[in-house]
Design a protein around this motif. Structure first.
Motif, short mmCIF file in Angstrom:
data_model
loop_
_atom_site.label_atom_id
_atom_site.label_comp_id
_atom_site.label_asym_id
_atom_site.label_seq_id
_atom_site.Cartn_x
_atom_site.Cartn_y
_atom_site.Cartn_z
N ALA A 21 -48.84 174.81 25.07
CA ALA A 21 -48.92 174.42 23.65
C ALA A 21 -50.33 173.95 23.31
CB ALA A 21 -47.90 173.32 23.34
N ALA A 22 -50.97 173.21 24.20
CA ALA A 22 -52.33 172.73 23.95
C ALA A 22 -53.30 173.90 23.84
CB ALA A 22 -52.76 171.77 25.08
N ARG A 23 -53.15 174.89 24.72
CA ARG A 23 -54.00 176.08 24.63
C ARG A 23 -53.79 176.81 23.31
NH1 ARG A 23 -53.59 176.03 30.15
NH2 ARG A 23 -51.52 176.94 30.23
N VAL A 25 -52.76 175.56 20.48
CA VAL A 25 -53.35 174.76 19.41
C VAL A 25 -54.85 175.01 19.33
CG1 VAL A 25 -53.90 172.40 18.65
CG2 VAL A 25 -51.56 173.00 19.32
N GLY A 26 -55.54 174.95 20.47
CA GLY A 26 -56.98 175.18 20.49
C GLY A 26 -57.34 176.55 19.95
N ARG A 27 -56.64 177.58 20.42
CA ARG A 27 -56.91 178.96 19.95
C ARG A 27 -56.58 179.12 18.47
NH1 ARG A 27 -54.34 180.49 24.96
NH2 ARG A 27 -52.45 180.95 23.76
N THR A 28 -55.47 178.55 18.05
CA THR A 28 -55.04 178.70 16.66
C THR A 28 -56.02 178.03 15.71
OG1 THR A 28 -52.72 178.83 17.32
CG2 THR A 28 -53.16 178.23 15.02
N LEU A 29 -56.43 176.81 16.03
CA LEU A 29 -57.39 176.12 15.16
C LEU A 29 -58.70 176.90 15.09
CD1 LEU A 29 -56.72 172.38 16.06
CD2 LEU A 29 -55.98 173.63 14.03
N ALA A 30 -59.20 177.36 16.23
CA ALA A 30 -60.43 178.14 16.24
C ALA A 30 -60.25 179.42 15.42
CB ALA A 30 -60.85 178.47 17.67
N GLY A 31 -59.12 180.07 15.58
CA GLY A 31 -58.84 181.30 14.86
C GLY A 31 -58.77 181.11 13.36
N ARG A 32 -58.37 179.94 12.93
CA ARG A 32 -58.31 179.63 11.50
C ARG A 32 -59.61 179.03 10.98
NH1 ARG A 32 -52.70 177.59 9.05
NH2 ARG A 32 -51.24 178.94 10.16
N ALA A 50 -59.55 171.48 24.08
CA ALA A 50 -60.98 171.69 23.87
C ALA A 50 -61.44 173.01 24.48
CB ALA A 50 -61.78 170.53 24.45
N ASP A 51 -61.05 173.27 25.73
CA ASP A 51 -61.47 174.49 26.40
C ASP A 51 -60.97 175.74 25.68
OD1 ASP A 51 -62.85 173.12 28.38
OD2 ASP A 51 -61.19 173.19 29.82
N ALA A 52 -59.71 175.71 25.23
CA ALA A 52 -59.16 176.87 24.53
C ALA A 52 -59.89 177.12 23.22
CB ALA A 52 -57.66 176.67 24.28
N ALA A 53 -60.20 176.06 22.49
CA ALA A 53 -60.92 176.23 21.23
C ALA A 53 -62.33 176.75 21.47
CB ALA A 53 -60.96 174.91 20.47
N LEU A 54 -63.01 176.19 22.47
CA LEU A 54 -64.37 176.64 22.78
C LEU A 54 -64.38 178.10 23.22
CD1 LEU A 54 -65.57 173.43 24.63
CD2 LEU A 54 -66.52 174.31 22.48
N GLU A 55 -63.41 178.50 24.06
CA GLU A 55 -63.32 179.89 24.52
C GLU A 55 -63.08 180.84 23.36
OE1 GLU A 55 -60.26 179.86 27.51
OE2 GLU A 55 -61.45 178.56 28.82
N HIS A 75 -66.32 165.59 28.58
CA HIS A 75 -66.46 167.05 28.47
C HIS A 75 -67.87 167.35 27.96
CE1 HIS A 75 -65.75 171.19 27.63
NE2 HIS A 75 -64.43 171.11 27.78
N ARG A 76 -68.72 167.79 28.83
CA ARG A 76 -70.13 168.06 28.48
C ARG A 76 -70.31 169.41 27.81
NH1 ARG A 76 -72.32 163.03 28.79
NH2 ARG A 76 -71.80 162.08 30.77
N GLY A 77 -69.25 170.20 27.72
CA GLY A 77 -69.35 171.52 27.10
C GLY A 77 -68.98 171.55 25.63
N CYS A 78 -68.70 170.38 25.05
CA CYS A 78 -68.33 170.33 23.62
C CYS A 78 -69.49 170.80 22.75
CB CYS A 78 -67.98 168.89 23.22
SG CYS A 78 -66.49 168.25 23.96
N THR A 79 -69.16 171.25 21.57
CA THR A 79 -70.18 171.58 20.58
C THR A 79 -71.06 170.36 20.34
OG1 THR A 79 -68.53 173.00 19.52
CG2 THR A 79 -70.53 172.49 18.25
#
Length: 193
Positions: A21-23, A25-32, A50-55, A75-79
């Motif tokens: 579900a967390a993945r 959410v990340g993908r869905t928010l990024a997709g929108r 975070a990782d799913a949204a960044l990916e 998480h050092r990979g954040c925007t």
């Protein structure tokens, strides 16, 4: 909604449904095209979102207190990663940087964030939608307890719709997008309280 604060656990439960579900959410928010503001950690559901949204090419802003940088493994990979001094500053940043709040399953810290978002909405410190993603019925008891507080009269009728709950992220986001702010306590007359 350009950005949403996402509240969720820093732990990863054994049941894979929560991480899935967390993945999503990340993908869905990024997709929108909706950016994420979250607790800034790379562990647990927080890191999974975070990782799913960044990916997926999404914006992810982490906000983490200095004392938790090591404990939560920032998480050092954040925007963008904002390091603040206190939990209060962290939660204020969530509110300032977002257009609403989405709560996934989590523990005590997640509950603290959810109830503060609802409380601040009741008072009128913000007029943003507060969503609750009820993954696999995880929040059924909480939703029932919220209904009990409404029925008992501890939550005013005009504030009964602040918490928006749904079992899937697309439905939840659609409901949040049509949220109409209620009359806040700070705008009410004493006779209405």
């Amino acid at each position: 909604m350009k950005r949403l604060a996402v509240y969720c656990g820093s732990a990863t439960p054994a049941d894979p449904a929560y991480a899935d579900a967390a993945r999503l959410v990340g993908r869905t928010l990024a997709g929108r095209g909706i950016g994420i503001v979250y607790g800034g950690g790379r562990l647990g559901l927080m890191g999974t979102v975070a990782d799913a949204a960044l990916e997926a090419g999404g914006e992810v802003i982490g906000v983490i207190p200095q004392a938790l940088v090591g404990a939560e493994v920032a998480h050092r990979g954040c925007t963008e990663l904002q390091v603040v001094q206190t939990m209060h500053q962290r939660k204020q940043a969530f509110t300032d940087l977002s257009d609403g709040f989405v709560t996934l399953p989590g523990g005590v810290g997640t509950m603290d964030e959810l109830w503060e978002a609802i409380s601040w909405a009741q008072l009128g410190y913000h007029r943003k939608p507060v969503g609750l993603l009820n993954v696999g019925g995880f929040y059924d008891p909480l939703i029932a307890f919220n209904r009990q507080m409404i029925d008992a009269g501890f939550i005013r009728p005009q504030h009964a719709g602040i918490m928006i709950a749904a079992g899937d992220i697309d439905t939840l986001l659609d409901q949040m997008a049509t949220y109409r702010p209620h009359e806040p306590i700070l705008a009410m007359k004493a006779t209405s309280l």
